[in-house]
Design a protein around this motif. Sequence first.
Motif, short mmCIF file in Angstrom:
data_model
loop_
_atom_site.label_atom_id
_atom_site.label_comp_id
_atom_site.label_asym_id
_atom_site.label_seq_id
_atom_site.Cartn_x
_atom_site.Cartn_y
_atom_site.Cartn_z
N LYS A 50 0.83 -1.21 0.00
CA LYS A 50 0.00 0.00 0.00
C LYS A 50 0.86 1.26 0.00
N ASP A 53 2.16 1.68 -3.42
CA ASP A 53 1.09 2.19 -4.28
C ASP A 53 1.02 3.71 -4.21
N ASP A 54 1.12 4.25 -2.98
CA ASP A 54 1.08 5.70 -2.79
C ASP A 54 2.26 6.37 -3.49
N GLU A 56 3.94 5.28 -5.99
CA GLU A 56 3.79 5.18 -7.44
C GLU A 56 2.81 6.24 -7.94
N LYS A 57 1.72 6.46 -7.20
CA LYS A 57 0.76 7.50 -7.58
C LYS A 57 1.39 8.89 -7.57
N ASP A 58 2.35 9.07 -6.65
CA ASP A 58 3.05 10.36 -6.55
C ASP A 58 4.24 10.45 -7.49
N HIS A 59 4.42 9.41 -8.32
CA HIS A 59 5.49 9.38 -9.33
C HIS A 59 6.88 9.39 -8.72
N TYR A 62 8.45 3.59 -9.83
CA TYR A 62 7.70 2.89 -10.86
C TYR A 62 8.00 1.41 -10.74
N SER A 230 4.83 14.22 -18.11
CA SER A 230 3.38 14.18 -18.04
C SER A 230 2.82 15.38 -18.79
#
Length: 240
Positions: A50, A53-54, A56-59, A62, A230
Amino acid sequence: MSGSPRQTKHTQVREYLVDLISAGLQPDERLPTERDVAEALGVTRVTVRKALDDLEKDHLVYRIQGAGTFVSEPRISKTFEFHSFSEDMLARDLTPGSSETQITLEGAGGRIGFALGLSPAEEVVHIMRVRTADGRPMCLEHSYVPAALVPGLANGMTEDSLYRELRDRYGIRPERADQTIHAVVLDEATAELLRVPPFSPAFNVQRTAFDQRGRAIEYAESLYRGDRYSYDLSINRLST
């Protein structure tokens, strides 16, 4: 493991991983496995997952299936304004550059000819470059320019920026562009050029640029690293 008593285990794991990255892990370096982190901190692998996951969402990281979790390059956001790569990087206080440059004279063919309004037999100057930001690969760029507009360009560029070359050497000023973007994964050869693992995510950007006279002056296809780039845009809802 340090931290306030009010912190959840999930938050503590996240902070641990962020500190690990900040302590000296370089972009594209692999993080410890979920199992290793779980054992080191005395938490479950679900908690570690988890936290990852956080990140990765915040880049910040990867993942590559079967290979592990890696530190991401700082991400650069691109707005939908018409800038050259060099202008884009300079606006972000990064130094633009190029490597692996190849310039050839070749027939336009059907696809490139259609984009530039040329017959397939007409010649184009094909410029292939790995574009860099502060020396790190950012994208693989293929640019095609009608050879009739740029005599001598096939023999070499005097500028790193193609658009500056077109302006200063040929009096051609790019004014607008039609652009499409879609998500892809990188094949092994392209991934090696961009220094990322094979099958990493990327943006395929296809652009036709037009000059002040409305002529199609460049068709470009660029593969941007998805971990470093991005696209940002603002959208308005029409009133009904």
